[in-house]
Design a protein around this motif. Structure first.
Motif, PDB file in Angstrom:
ATOM      1  N   LEU A  55       0.833  -1.343  -0.050  1.00  0.00           N
ATOM      2  CA  LEU A  55       0.113  -0.067  -0.242  1.00  0.00           C
ATOM      3  C   LEU A  55       0.865   1.303  -0.140  1.00  0.00           C
ATOM      4  O   LEU A  55       1.735   1.339   0.735  1.00  0.00           O
ATOM      5  CB  LEU A  55      -0.671   0.026   1.309  1.00  0.00           C
ATOM      6  N   TYR A  74      -8.553   1.997   2.394  1.00  0.00           N
ATOM      7  CA  TYR A  74      -7.577   1.307   3.263  1.00  0.00           C
ATOM      8  C   TYR A  74      -8.547   1.014   4.503  1.00  0.00           C
ATOM      9  O   TYR A  74      -8.408  -0.187   4.859  1.00  0.00           O
ATOM     10  CB  TYR A  74      -6.631   2.433   3.698  1.00  0.00           C
ATOM     11  N   LYS A  78      -9.031  -3.243   6.148  1.00  0.00           N
ATOM     12  CA  LYS A  78      -8.187  -3.523   7.083  1.00  0.00           C
ATOM     13  C   LYS A  78      -8.704  -4.910   7.484  1.00  0.00           C
ATOM     14  O   LYS A  78      -7.633  -5.487   8.126  1.00  0.00           O
ATOM     15  CB  LYS A  78      -8.511  -2.360   8.137  1.00  0.00           C
ATOM     16  N   TRP A 103       0.285   5.935  10.384  1.00  0.00           N
ATOM     17  CA  TRP A 103      -0.250   4.960   9.434  1.00  0.00           C
ATOM     18  C   TRP A 103       0.125   3.350  10.001  1.00  0.00           C
ATOM     19  O   TRP A 103      -0.776   2.456  10.352  1.00  0.00           O
ATOM     20  CB  TRP A 103      -0.015   5.039   8.025  1.00  0.00           C
TER      21      TRP A 103
END
Length: 143
Positions: A55, A74, A78, A103
């Motif tokens: 990512l 995102y 998850k 992050w």
């Protein structure tokens, strides 16, 4: 199982895209499949198809993930990242990398085990950064 990698990114200036391209090149040189997706073209169903997901997102605003496309994607995937090899990367133009630390912290707090520490580039990635990204491409495919 065939090893295939999803490289999912968002890039405004092209710096994060350069990093994504280096990763893709490295994976394909090993004769593995590397599929690139812009964040808005990736969802939980696609995430479930890939054992390895990289990512990439640059720092935006006050050092945050891009909020209109990348962050919603995102957040939506998850829950399926917990059983996958996950690698984070991105670029920034000011600040000190706080967005990536935040992050990575969020990922770990959601049970996501990062393959290795994220790689970040200040502005356009240097040759050294691109070599590190390519090394990750090799290492992601080893067991």
């Amino acid at each position: 199982m065939d090893k295939k990698v999803a490289i999912v990114f968002w890039s405004k200036t092209g710096n994060t895209k350069l990093m994504a391209n280096a990763l893709k090149e490295s994976i394909e040189l090993q004769n593995y499949q590397a599929d690139m997706f812009k964040a808005y073209n990736f969802d939980i169903n696609k995430a479930m198809e890939y054992p390895i997901i990289a990512l990439g997102c640059p720092a935006m605003g006050a050092e945050t993930l891009e909020e209109s496309e990348f962050l919603p994607m995102y957040n939506s995937i998850k829950s399926v990242l917990k059983d996958k090899k996950v690698f984070l990367f991105g670029s920034y133009s000011w600040g000190d990398g706080k967005w990536m630390r935040d992050w990575a912290y969020d990922a770990k707090n959601n049970g996501i085990i990062l393959f290795r520490e994220p790689i970040i580039a200040k502005d356009k990635p240097t040759d050294d950064i691109l070599l590190k990204i390519k090394k990750v491409g090799i290492d992601l495919l080893s067991d």
